[in-house]
Structures are given as C-alpha cells and as structure tokens.
Design a protein around this motif. Structure first.
Motif, PDB file in Angstrom:
ATOM      1  N   ILE A 162       0.793  -1.268  -0.044  1.00 37.24           N
ATOM      2  CA  ILE A 162       0.136   0.019  -0.082  1.00 37.24           C
ATOM      3  C   ILE A 162       1.031   1.302  -0.010  1.00 37.24           C
ATOM      4  CG2 ILE A 162      -1.880   1.196   1.168  1.00 37.24           C
ATOM      5  CD1 ILE A 162      -2.459  -1.736   0.275  1.00 37.24           C
ATOM      6  N   ASP A 169       0.103  -2.306  -4.896  1.00 36.21           N
ATOM      7  CA  ASP A 169      -1.297  -2.835  -5.397  1.00 36.21           C
ATOM      8  C   ASP A 169      -2.548  -2.171  -4.914  1.00 36.21           C
ATOM      9  OD1 ASP A 169      -0.460  -5.791  -5.515  1.00 36.21           O
ATOM     10  OD2 ASP A 169       0.637  -5.111  -3.572  1.00 36.21           O
ATOM     11  N   VAL A 170      -2.162  -1.169  -3.936  1.00 39.59           N
ATOM     12  CA  VAL A 170      -3.432   0.002  -3.877  1.00 39.59           C
ATOM     13  C   VAL A 170      -2.459   1.301  -3.527  1.00 39.59           C
ATOM     14  CG1 VAL A 170      -5.410   1.097  -2.659  1.00 39.59           C
ATOM     15  CG2 VAL A 170      -5.265  -1.540  -3.165  1.00 39.59           C
ATOM     16  N   LYS A 188      -4.589   1.104  -9.333  1.00 37.01           N
ATOM     17  CA  LYS A 188      -5.445   0.877  -8.173  1.00 37.01           C
ATOM     18  C   LYS A 188      -5.423   2.236  -7.479  1.00 37.01           C
ATOM     19  CE  LYS A 188      -5.285  -4.218  -8.547  1.00 37.01           C
ATOM     20  NZ  LYS A 188      -4.029  -4.134  -9.689  1.00 37.01           N
ATOM     21  N   GLY A 223      -7.143   4.916  -4.653  1.00 39.08           N
ATOM     22  CA  GLY A 223      -8.053   5.254  -3.398  1.00 39.08           C
ATOM     23  C   GLY A 223      -7.998   6.578  -2.912  1.00 39.08           C
ATOM     24  N   LEU A 277      -9.123  -2.219   2.929  1.00 39.21           N
ATOM     25  CA  LEU A 277      -8.118  -2.655   2.181  1.00 39.21           C
ATOM     26  C   LEU A 277      -7.667  -4.356   2.256  1.00 39.21           C
ATOM     27  CD1 LEU A 277      -5.622   0.352   2.575  1.00 39.21           C
ATOM     28  CD2 LEU A 277      -7.106  -0.156   0.476  1.00 39.21           C
ATOM     29  N   THR A 314     -10.158  -6.721   0.573  1.00 38.05           N
ATOM     30  CA  THR A 314     -10.166  -6.542  -1.059  1.00 38.05           C
ATOM     31  C   THR A 314      -8.849  -6.860  -1.565  1.00 38.05           C
ATOM     32  OG1 THR A 314      -9.400  -4.243  -0.896  1.00 38.05           O
ATOM     33  CG2 THR A 314     -11.918  -4.336  -1.016  1.00 38.05           C
ATOM     34  N   ALA A 317      -4.922  -7.111  -4.963  1.00 38.02           N
ATOM     35  CA  ALA A 317      -5.900  -6.076  -4.639  1.00 38.02           C
ATOM     36  C   ALA A 317      -7.003  -5.950  -5.584  1.00 38.02           C
ATOM     37  CB  ALA A 317      -5.511  -5.026  -4.169  1.00 38.02           C
ATOM     38  N   GLU A 349      -9.393  -3.561  -7.667  1.00 36.69           N
ATOM     39  CA  GLU A 349      -9.454  -1.977  -7.878  1.00 36.69           C
ATOM     40  C   GLU A 349     -10.332  -1.267  -7.087  1.00 36.69           C
ATOM     41  OE1 GLU A 349      -8.786   1.109 -11.811  1.00 36.69           O
ATOM     42  OE2 GLU A 349      -9.866  -1.112 -12.095  1.00 36.69           O
ATOM     43  N   VAL A 350      -9.737  -0.155  -6.488  1.00 31.67           N
ATOM     44  CA  VAL A 350     -10.488   0.586  -5.498  1.00 31.67           C
ATOM     45  C   VAL A 350     -11.235   1.663  -6.155  1.00 31.67           C
ATOM     46  CG1 VAL A 350     -10.461   2.293  -3.637  1.00 31.67           C
ATOM     47  CG2 VAL A 350      -8.782   0.101  -3.849  1.00 31.67           C
ATOM     48  N   ARG A 403     -11.239   3.423 -10.391  1.00 28.16           N
ATOM     49  CA  ARG A 403     -10.646   3.545 -11.845  1.00 28.16           C
ATOM     50  C   ARG A 403     -11.266   4.227 -12.773  1.00 28.16           C
ATOM     51  NH1 ARG A 403      -7.254  -0.975 -14.318  1.00 28.16           N
ATOM     52  NH2 ARG A 403      -7.105  -0.292 -16.595  1.00 28.16           N
TER      53      ARG A 403
END
Length: 247
Positions: A4, A141-142, A170, A172, A232, A235, A241, A243-244, A246
């Motif tokens: 993250i 990953d995020v 990804k 957020g 997080l 997901t 992960a 996608e938060v 897009r």
C-alpha cells in the motif's frame, strides 16, 4: 501480501501520520512494516528519537541484486527496526540530500519492498510526474491519494486525477479533515472517498511518541485508520487487490 503506497500532491495533509496509523491498524494476524520513502527525508527517527540505520539506505543497497532472490530474502524486514509496541518501521534518512538517492533507487526496484506474509505500507511523500513517488504509486497494489479537505488541495487533486488514473492502476482517495461532505468531494473530483480521516491531535501526538493513550483505537483517527485497513485487507487478502477506483 499487498503493498500500500500513500502519497500527497501538495501541502501537508498528514501522509506520514496516516501511513503509520494504517500499518499499526492492519488486522491480525498479518504483520505490517511501514517504509518511509519520501525523498525530502523521514520524520519517524526524529519523532521517536531513533537512529535511521538500519533503514531505507540499507534497503537501497540491496536493490541491485537479482529480483527473484531479493523478493525471497524479504530485505525490507531485515532493514526494519521495531517501535515500542511492536510496529516494524524502515526509516529514511532525515535530510533530502541523504534520502533522495536511496528512495529513488528503491522506487525503481519496488520488489525490495515486498515481504512474503507481511503487508508493506509505504509513505511516499509528495508525488510529481516521473518522481520516485510516482514509480512507487504505479507499483502499488493500492495507491492512496491523501488530500486535505481544503479548496487548494481539492483543486490540485481535480487537475491531477486524469494523469494519476493513467499511471496508477488501483487508486483510492483518503480525505483528512471535515470541511465538506464525502458527496461534495465526490462531485468535485468524480471519485468516491475511500475513507475520511478526522483531525485528532491526541492520536497524532501518540503516533509521534509524544504521549500515551490508554485505548488508542477508540480515538477518531486510529478508529478511521482501522476501518481503512479492514477495507484494504478485505479487498486484497493475498496481494491481489481489487481496484478501489478506476477512471
């Protein structure tokens, strides 16, 4: 396990505080390690009166090794120190002249930030095009864009989002402060608020090591960080992960 990356675009919306809170709140039994990867230098060593070695400078020295061997060796854990309370941290040098080169090298070899069985939370500082923070966000990953709830930062985020969506798979949005509603932010940016982080000076002082808290995760900031960590983790339980957001 997932990586993250938290970053900002301008100002000081509290990326380091959020990253430390998020790492501390990551749900058990998965361990976490916080990595300072801000080219302007790290804050944690000064906050906690710790040496910066071992840390990101040593991690950078491993970045030229074979990718497969590096990933298997999990060098980020070997370059981490442990805070009182048990949180692993990989500290950056305090000044930009010492931090910038190490962070740049790590950003081009992000595999050194991954450790099997542990989540990495990376404080990437301020993102600019083609910066180390941009490389780290692209490898995450995020990636969490942290924006203070004020007009200047929201306008900058609005202008930057098209390029961010192109370079970051990804993404957020985390908003600190409470001047506007989540609906207003979403309308302005065209992107939902993943988590709102309230202003909480007592929790911030606790994270800096300046004071104690009897029940820290009952405090607003840390309670919000736990909700974000749970979201997080749910997901991206196995470093894949979803996608938060897009574009």
């Amino acid at each position: 396990m997932p990586m993250i990356v938290a970053f900002s675009l301008s100002g000081a919306p509290g990326v380091t505080t959020l990253a430390l809170a998020l790492a501390a709140a990551w749900p058990e039994p998965v361990p976490s390690v916080l990595v300072e990867a801000d080219t302007s230098g790290g804050d944690l060593a000064a906050w906690r009166r710790m040496p910066t070695s071992p840390g990101v400078a040593e991690l950078a020295a491993t970045a030229r090794t074979d990718e497969t061997a590096t990933a298997a060796a999990a060098p980020v854990l070997g370059c981490a120190q442990v805070l009182a309370g048990g949180q692993r941290v990989c500290l950056a040098p305090a000044t930009a002249d010492r931090a910038a080169g190490a962070v740049d090298l790590v950003s081009h070899h992000p595999e050194v930030l991954r450790a099997p069985g542990a989540v990495g939370v990376v404080d990437a500082g301020r993102l600019a095009p083609r910066s180390p923070a941009a490389h780290l966000a692209a490898a995450a990953d995020v990636a969490l864009l942290v924006v203070a709830d004020d007009l200047a930062q929201l306008k900058r985020a609005q202008a930057a989002l098209p390029a961010l969506r192109t370079g970051v798979e990804k993404l957020g949005l985390v908003v600190t402060g409470a001047r506007t509603s989540d609906a207003q932010v979403q309308e302005a940016l065209g992107m939902p608020v993943l988590q709102r982080i309230p202003t909480d000076p007592r929790s911030a002082a606790f994270l800096r090591g300046e004071s104690g808290l009897a029940r820290p995760f009952r405090r607003p900031l840390l309670r919000s960080a736990r909700r974000l960590a749970d979201e997080l983790a749910s997901t991206a339980p196995q470093a894949s992960a979803v996608e938060v957001s897009r574009g």
